[in-house]
Scaffold this active site. Structure first.
Site, PDB file in Angstrom:
ATOM      1  N   LYS A  75       0.849  -1.196   0.000  1.00  0.00           N
ATOM      2  CA  LYS A  75       0.000   0.000   0.000  1.00  0.00           C
ATOM      3  C   LYS A  75       0.882   1.242   0.000  1.00  0.00           C
ATOM      4  CE  LYS A  75      -3.708   2.029   2.908  1.00  0.00           C
ATOM      5  NZ  LYS A  75      -4.532   1.811   4.118  1.00  0.00           N
ATOM      6  N   SER A 150      -9.471   1.792   3.500  1.00  0.00           N
ATOM      7  CA  SER A 150      -8.688   2.576   2.572  1.00  0.00           C
ATOM      8  C   SER A 150      -7.709   1.766   1.734  1.00  0.00           C
ATOM      9  CB  SER A 150      -7.907   3.633   3.350  1.00  0.00           C
ATOM     10  OG  SER A 150      -7.000   3.014   4.250  1.00  0.00           O
ATOM     11  N   SER A 174      -9.319  -0.667   7.680  1.00  0.00           N
ATOM     12  CA  SER A 174      -8.879  -0.527   6.285  1.00  0.00           C
ATOM     13  C   SER A 174      -8.277  -1.759   5.648  1.00  0.00           C
ATOM     14  CB  SER A 174      -7.883   0.615   6.155  1.00  0.00           C
ATOM     15  OG  SER A 174      -8.588   1.815   6.087  1.00  0.00           O
TER      16      SER A 174
END
Ligand code: GLN
Length: 474
Positions: A75, A150, A174
């Protein structure tokens, strides 16, 4: 070029008899053919192929590490030296990491291959991956739907076979929420299990690095590699790191499980998710486990507590992006003040600005006690109550999310509606305990459903063991 034919994989689990080079090539092809999903911000094509060749060689020599052949995406909140890092924000345009996050370094030390940097909500703030400066990520099952957030790019990358595993971050759900929306396992370990060194800070007292995988076994191995003390993060626990894979052996152990009664009755929860939970409860009971419904007395305070404290911490953490130290600086400024203001106004997206404003408000002198101090006290109570439940029961079972993947744009005009997507997931972050989302069937539209298991501090082994039990129920 190495060839697949004469490679003897030391870890057939990761390489499935293929060479690392072939596997990386296959993932690269998938990344290319599914570009429209917008999962990756950078793909490290040549580097990943070079490493694959090197690791193929090591496998032949018998010197390869534990994760040889494992292809990982990270990420865009995890630092990787000499690679771009932007937290999907314009404010970090052009920023290149000067060092590598401990978790990423440990993967590399064990011969994993990092294939690229993944799209996410800006500064990990969001539940749909619609808040990225690089555009939304699409769910691979239905491109009109969100993948969750997210860590949406990280979830989609595993879902669409662009890598084996992704590392995401989980501050309030997330990893687990997108894992549920994409039909994957998503783990948030105990707070402090994994070093946060090199993880872009959002809410530091909540932030955890988490793992996406289609396989519990792979997830267990990765967790073992990346966990444990680190000289760069003094908050990491010194608790022993078990050999998590051992917990995946069949067990005849009978567990005591609590489920949230509310989740079965609440109007906010999609009927098919309630049904999936009810089915697991019934199956667990028939298999001889003890399953009891409980009320969590503070449940209505969990979400507000999270959003007060996480935004407070975010407003402080994000003050470092001032146009001086990192990335972007607005060119149209006349003095220092206007430079700060314009850089931040131009660099941060709408949701991040909303969080900074909220957080600054709850920390302001006149409201500090009413919001920040109060929320800290409530957090303590939530943690105590949760721990109490987890001494009486081995696990808490709940839905991961109130609904399956929603439509792109469905909640963008109503932040509170969006925050409700985190109804079940923020609890583990507020309490600091570990939780996992496990795929449990699909709804009528074929969208994945995730159930969440929460365990006591440092009982990730229990989470793996019980996830396995849940998956094998019939
Ligand atoms: N959706 C939550 C938020 O927006 C959680 C984010 C996260 O876990 N990083 O804050």
């Amino acid at each position: 070029m190495s060839t697949s034919a004469n490679v003897t994989p030391s870890h057939p689990h990761f390489s499935n008899g293929q060479s690392c080079t072939d596997r990386v090539n296959r993932f690269l092809q998938n990344i290319e053919s599914k570009k429209h999903l917008n999962a990756f911000l950078s793909v490290f094509t040549n580097e990943a192929l070079d490493r694959a060749r090197l690791i193929d060689e090591k496998i032949k020599q018998g010197t390869a590490g534990k994760l040889a052949g494992l292809v990982v995406g990270i990420k865009d909140v995890l630092a990787y030296e000499n690679h771009p890092l932007q937290a999907s924000s314009k404010i970090l345009n052009g920023f290149i990491s000067k060092f590598t996050a401990t978790a990423v370094q440990r993967l590399l030390n064990d011969d994993a291959i990092i294939i690229g940097r993944q799209n996410c909500d800006e500064f990990a703030m969001g539940s749909s991956n619609e808040n990225s400066a690089f555009g939304a990520v699409l769910n691979d099952i239905d491109n009109t739907r969100v993948p969750g957030g997210s860590s949406g790019g990280s979830a989609v990358a595993v879902m669409a076979e662009m890598c084996d595993v992704s590392l995401g971050s989980d501050t309030g759900g997330s990893v687990r929420q997108p894992a549920a929306f994409c039909g994957l396992y998503g783990l948030k370990p105990t707070y402090s299990r994994i070093s946060r060194h090199g993880l872009v800070a959002y809410g530091s007292s909540f932030d955890c690095i988490g793992i996406f995988s289609k396989s519990l076994k792979t997830m267990a191995t990765v967790l073992e590699v990346i966990s444990g003390p680190d000289e760069f993060d003094s908050t990491v626990s010194r608790q022993a790191v078990p050999h998590f894979e051992d917990s995946l052996q069949q067990t005849s152990k009978k567990f005591k499980i609590a489920y949230l009664k509310d989740a079965l009755h609440s109007e906010a929860v999609q009927p098919e998710i309630k049904a999936a939970l009810q089915l697991k409860i019934d199956q667990l009971k028939s298999a001889g486990h003890t399953v009891e419904g409980i009320d969590f007395a503070l449940s209505e305070y969990v979400l507000p507590t999270y959003y007060i404290l996480a935004t407070a911490e975010a407003s402080s953490n994000l003050s470092r992006y001032d146009g001086v130290r990192y990335g972007q600086r607005s060119p149209n400024t006349t003095d220092l003040q206007s430079m700060y203001k314009k850089t931040r106004a131009e660099g941060f997206g709408k949701e991040v600005q909303r969080r900074i404003l909220l957080g600054t408000f709850v920390l302001s002198a006149s409201y500090y006690d009413a919001y920040y101090t109060k929320a800290q006290k409530v957090r303590r109570l939530i943690r105590e109550q949760t721990k109490k439940i987890l001494t009486e029961y081995n696990f808490i079972l709940s839905p991961t999310t109130p609904t399956t993947a929603f439509k792109i744009g469905e909640h963008t005009n109503n932040p509170v509606e969006m925050y409700l997507a985190d109804l079940f997931s923020v609890h583990a972050n507020v309490a600091g305990v570990p939780a996992i989302s496990v795929p449990c069937g699909k709804d009528k539209q074929g969208l994945p459903i995730g159930l969440q298991i929460t365990a006591n501090d440092f009982d990730e082994a229990g989470l793996f063991q019980f996830s396995n039990v849940i998956q094998n129920l019939a």
